[in-house]
Design an enzyme around this catalytic site. Structure first.
Site, PDB file in Angstrom:
ATOM      1  N   SER A   8       0.827  -1.204   0.000  1.00  0.00           N
ATOM      2  CA  SER A   8       0.000   0.000   0.000  1.00  0.00           C
ATOM      3  C   SER A   8       0.866   1.261   0.000  1.00  0.00           C
ATOM      4  O   SER A   8       1.871   1.349   0.700  1.00  0.00           O
ATOM      5  CB  SER A   8      -0.894  -0.006   1.234  1.00  0.00           C
ATOM      6  OG  SER A   8      -1.634   1.194   1.297  1.00  0.00           O
ATOM      7  N   ILE A  65       3.816  11.158   3.505  1.00  0.00           N
ATOM      8  CA  ILE A  65       2.766  11.575   2.571  1.00  0.00           C
ATOM      9  C   ILE A  65       1.564  12.098   3.363  1.00  0.00           C
ATOM     10  O   ILE A  65       0.930  13.071   2.963  1.00  0.00           O
ATOM     11  CB  ILE A  65       2.329  10.381   1.673  1.00  0.00           C
ATOM     12  CG1 ILE A  65       3.541   9.694   1.030  1.00  0.00           C
ATOM     13  CG2 ILE A  65       1.327  10.843   0.626  1.00  0.00           C
ATOM     14  CD1 ILE A  65       4.417  10.546   0.170  1.00  0.00           C
ATOM     15  N   CYS A  84       0.041   3.917  10.349  1.00  0.00           N
ATOM     16  CA  CYS A  84       0.645   5.026   9.612  1.00  0.00           C
ATOM     17  C   CYS A  84       1.356   5.958  10.575  1.00  0.00           C
ATOM     18  O   CYS A  84       0.736   6.537  11.460  1.00  0.00           O
ATOM     19  CB  CYS A  84      -0.389   5.812   8.819  1.00  0.00           C
ATOM     20  SG  CYS A  84       0.387   7.165   7.912  1.00  0.00           S
ATOM     21  N   ASN A 127       5.146  -2.047   8.703  1.00  0.00           N
ATOM     22  CA  ASN A 127       5.050  -0.706   8.138  1.00  0.00           C
ATOM     23  C   ASN A 127       6.401  -0.017   8.357  1.00  0.00           C
ATOM     24  O   ASN A 127       7.350  -0.631   8.834  1.00  0.00           O
ATOM     25  CB  ASN A 127       3.904   0.054   8.808  1.00  0.00           C
ATOM     26  CG  ASN A 127       3.332   1.152   7.926  1.00  0.00           C
ATOM     27  OD1 ASN A 127       4.071   1.825   7.210  1.00  0.00           O
ATOM     28  ND2 ASN A 127       2.030   1.350   7.971  1.00  0.00           N
ATOM     29  N   THR A 128       6.493   1.258   8.043  1.00  0.00           N
ATOM     30  CA  THR A 128       7.786   1.949   8.120  1.00  0.00           C
ATOM     31  C   THR A 128       8.176   2.287   9.550  1.00  0.00           C
ATOM     32  O   THR A 128       7.335   2.366  10.438  1.00  0.00           O
ATOM     33  CB  THR A 128       7.729   3.257   7.311  1.00  0.00           C
ATOM     34  OG1 THR A 128       6.632   4.039   7.795  1.00  0.00           O
ATOM     35  CG2 THR A 128       7.540   2.987   5.833  1.00  0.00           C
ATOM     36  N   GLY A 176      12.796   0.590   2.742  1.00  0.00           N
ATOM     37  CA  GLY A 176      13.911   0.235   1.875  1.00  0.00           C
ATOM     38  C   GLY A 176      14.858  -0.757   2.530  1.00  0.00           C
ATOM     39  O   GLY A 176      14.641  -1.191   3.665  1.00  0.00           O
ATOM     40  N   GLY A 216      11.821  -3.643   2.951  1.00  0.00           N
ATOM     41  CA  GLY A 216      13.083  -3.607   2.213  1.00  0.00           C
ATOM     42  C   GLY A 216      13.325  -4.748   1.254  1.00  0.00           C
ATOM     43  O   GLY A 216      14.472  -5.013   0.885  1.00  0.00           O
TER      44      GLY A 216
END
Lengths: 257, 304
Positions: free
Chosen positions: B23, B73, B132, B193-194, B218, B245
């Site tokens: 996503s 974002i 998020c 997620n990040t 990444g 990643g």
């Protein structure tokens, strides 16, 4: 929009810190328009990771040129490419410069490496016979001034400004624009600009004051390049727009600086 | 040798192969239609959609960092009604699974979005983004097992579609959250997620990102993401969708061997739009070489 392989035809330093690379890739060249861009994968390791965006400097039937400043890991990689080398390209991307119908007088305004995508536009404008195109090229110093000869060669009258006065007038390109428009009141050109954000903002303000159209090519950090990640947003009068998909060329009056 | 079987099951949803796109990195698929054969991808997970439109965070929104990138974002999207009207028609033409990621600030909003999606035949599953890092309160539901479970229960009640819960790595113990959402009825978990991170411009002495902080993705995060997937696999029985990643088929196989039933490709899509398809081919080739008939034999086969 094509992901394809390009072949490096030539890649030479034109000034300390600046290179001009000619690439053969017919599928992308055939579709590319002035002001559009492409992304290049700079190597096959994690550093640099993301593809790097470049405007088309000049476009021909089978390929194009990329004019770039060696600034970071991506452009350092590019500067090491030899003729015959293959690179992974994605393009053409975004919307280029549109010449408003019926207009014949133009000013090309470039700041530093911002001249890169304006050369292909100049090639196109030089073909419009009934009007006149001027170029105002600005740079920090003589050693950062690019493409002056090219504009001359295609018959575009060119005015030069440098911040330190080492070439042309000692002022900003936008100062020249302002005084030029003050003198040539009936010229009423369309302005196409690319360069530092401050210069574009000033150009937009000058154009607005005089009721002239001004189109600016903007830069932002780009990840996907295709409008998927929404990473390259800029603020406009109608909300956030994407440099990669809605731009990179915007009407200056839409941009919230 | 017969063609290896790459099919995997995520709850009631069967995917033609375990390679899906994450996503936020693939739009609604339409953006990549000219660059990659979407029908080959295991599933498309669409950009998170919220109940009402969201304009997103101020720029700059992305910046590259060593072997990775930060993004903030801020969930820019046109809202669920516009998604159904504008994005679903294209997705109707795509012959692969569609998983719609949903995000919200309130439990009832998650339920409202899920309720609307429940009526859309094209939507094969819902991925709940409780993780998020780029909006205020975006991580709220990811951090506490109780609140994560509450979101899952609400979405469960509002929709019969398979539910995948996307977990944040920015928590004390990711396995605790995974167990809580499993208990609450999630059909699968996707992770990670990040990681929340930041970058500073030393010339201006300002944060590089307009939102100050962003999510790191990444190759830089892969070893940590892999460890989290492995730890989670030991604690839950529901399928795990691993990510973080993944750049090549070898990376994808690491997650699968660690216990993932499927994987998501994120940042790598930006580097090479064709990467998901190349990873599918790479996994298939590996299975042929190793004499593995079914991808399920690989999931969690880590030797110790």
């Amino acid at each position: 929009m094509i992901q394809g392989t390009g072949k490096v035809i030539s890649n030479r330093k034109i000034k300390p810190g600046y290179c001009l690379m000619a690439v053969k890739c017919q599928p992308i060249a055939k579709k590319a328009k002035p002001g559009q861009f492409l992304t290049i994968r700079c190597g096959d390791t994690d550093t640099p990771l993301l593809r790097r965006p470049f405007g088309f400097h000049r476009i021909n039937a089978s390929g194009f040129e990329i004019l770039y400043e060696i600034k970071g890991k991506g452009t350092r990689f590019l500067s090491g490419l030899k003729p015959g080398g293959m690179i992974d390209l994605l393009g053409p991307l975004g919307n280029g410069f549109t010449v408003p119908k019926g207009r014949k007088n133009f000013i090309i305004l470039a700041g530093g490496i911002g001249v890169a995508p304006l050369a292909s536009l100049a090639d196109a404008l030089a073909k419009i016979k009934s009007g006149k195109t001027y170029a105002i090229l600005g740079a920090r110093s003589r050693k950062n001034l690019l493409c002056v000869e090219h504009f001359g060669n295609i018959g575009i009258e060119t005015i030069v400004a440098t911040d330190d006065g080492s070439c042309g007038e000692k002022c900003f390109a936008t100062d020249i624009l302002n005084s030029f428009l003050s003198v040539k009141k009936d010229f009423r050109p369309v302005i196409f600009a690319c360069g530092p954000r401050g210069m574009l903002k000033a150009a937009g303000r000058i154009a607005e004051k005089r009721g002239l159209e001004c189109y600016v090519s903007l830069e932002e950090n780009i990840a996907c390049g295709v409008g998927a990640c929404l990473g390259c947003a800029i603020k406009t009068g109608s909300g956030y727009k994407l440099v990669c998909k809605d731009g990179p060329v915007f009407n200056a009056k839409e941009v919230i600086w | 040798m017969v063609k290896p079987n790459l099919k995997v099951k995520i709850g009631g949803l069967e995917l033609k192969n375990p390679v899906t796109v994450a996503s936020g990195t693939f739009g609604s698929g339409e953006e990549y239609r000219k660059l990659v054969d979407l029908n080959k991808i295991g599933a498309i997970v669409t950009k998170s959609v919220t109940l009402k439109p969201r304009e997103g965070n101020p720029p700059p929104r992305v910046v590259e960092t060593p072997s990775g990138m930060l993004n903030s974002i801020g969930l820019q999207n046109d809202g669920i009604d516009a998604f159904i009207k504008d994005k679903v028609p294209f997705l109707n033409k795509v012959k692969t699974a569609v998983i719609v990621s949903i995000a919200a600030h309130r439990v009832e909003d998650y339920a409202a979005i899920a309720g609307k999606l429940d009526k859309i035949k094209r939507v094969d599953a819902i991925e709940i983004n409780i993780s998020c890092p780029n909006v205020e309160g975006g991580l709220e539901f990811a951090r506490e097992p109780g609140s994560a479970a509450a979101v899952v229960r609400a979405v469960r009640r509002a929709s019969k579609k398979p539910v995948i819960t996307k977990l944040s790595p920015n928590v004390k113990d990711i396995t605790e959250i995974a167990m809580a959402v499993e208990e609450a009825g999630s059909d699968a978990v996707s992770l990670v997620n990040t990681f929340t991170g930041m970058a500073i411009d030393i010339d201006t002495r300002r944060p590089v990102l307009g939102n100050v902080v962003g999510g790191l993705s990444g190759p830089a995060i892969k070893p940590i993401a892999l460890r989290m997937a492995w730890e989670t696999a030991k604690k839950v029985k529901i399928p795990i969708i691993g990510m973080g990643g993944i750049m090549c088929y070898e990376d994808a196989l690491e997650f699968i061997i660690a216990g993932a039933s499927a994987v998501q490709i994120g940042t790598a899509n930006f580097v090479n739009p064709r990467v998901a398809v190349e990873i599918i081919d790479g996994i298939e080739e590996y299975m042929r070489k190793e004499g593995i008939k079914n991808i399920k034999e690989l999931t969690g086969c880590l030797k110790r």
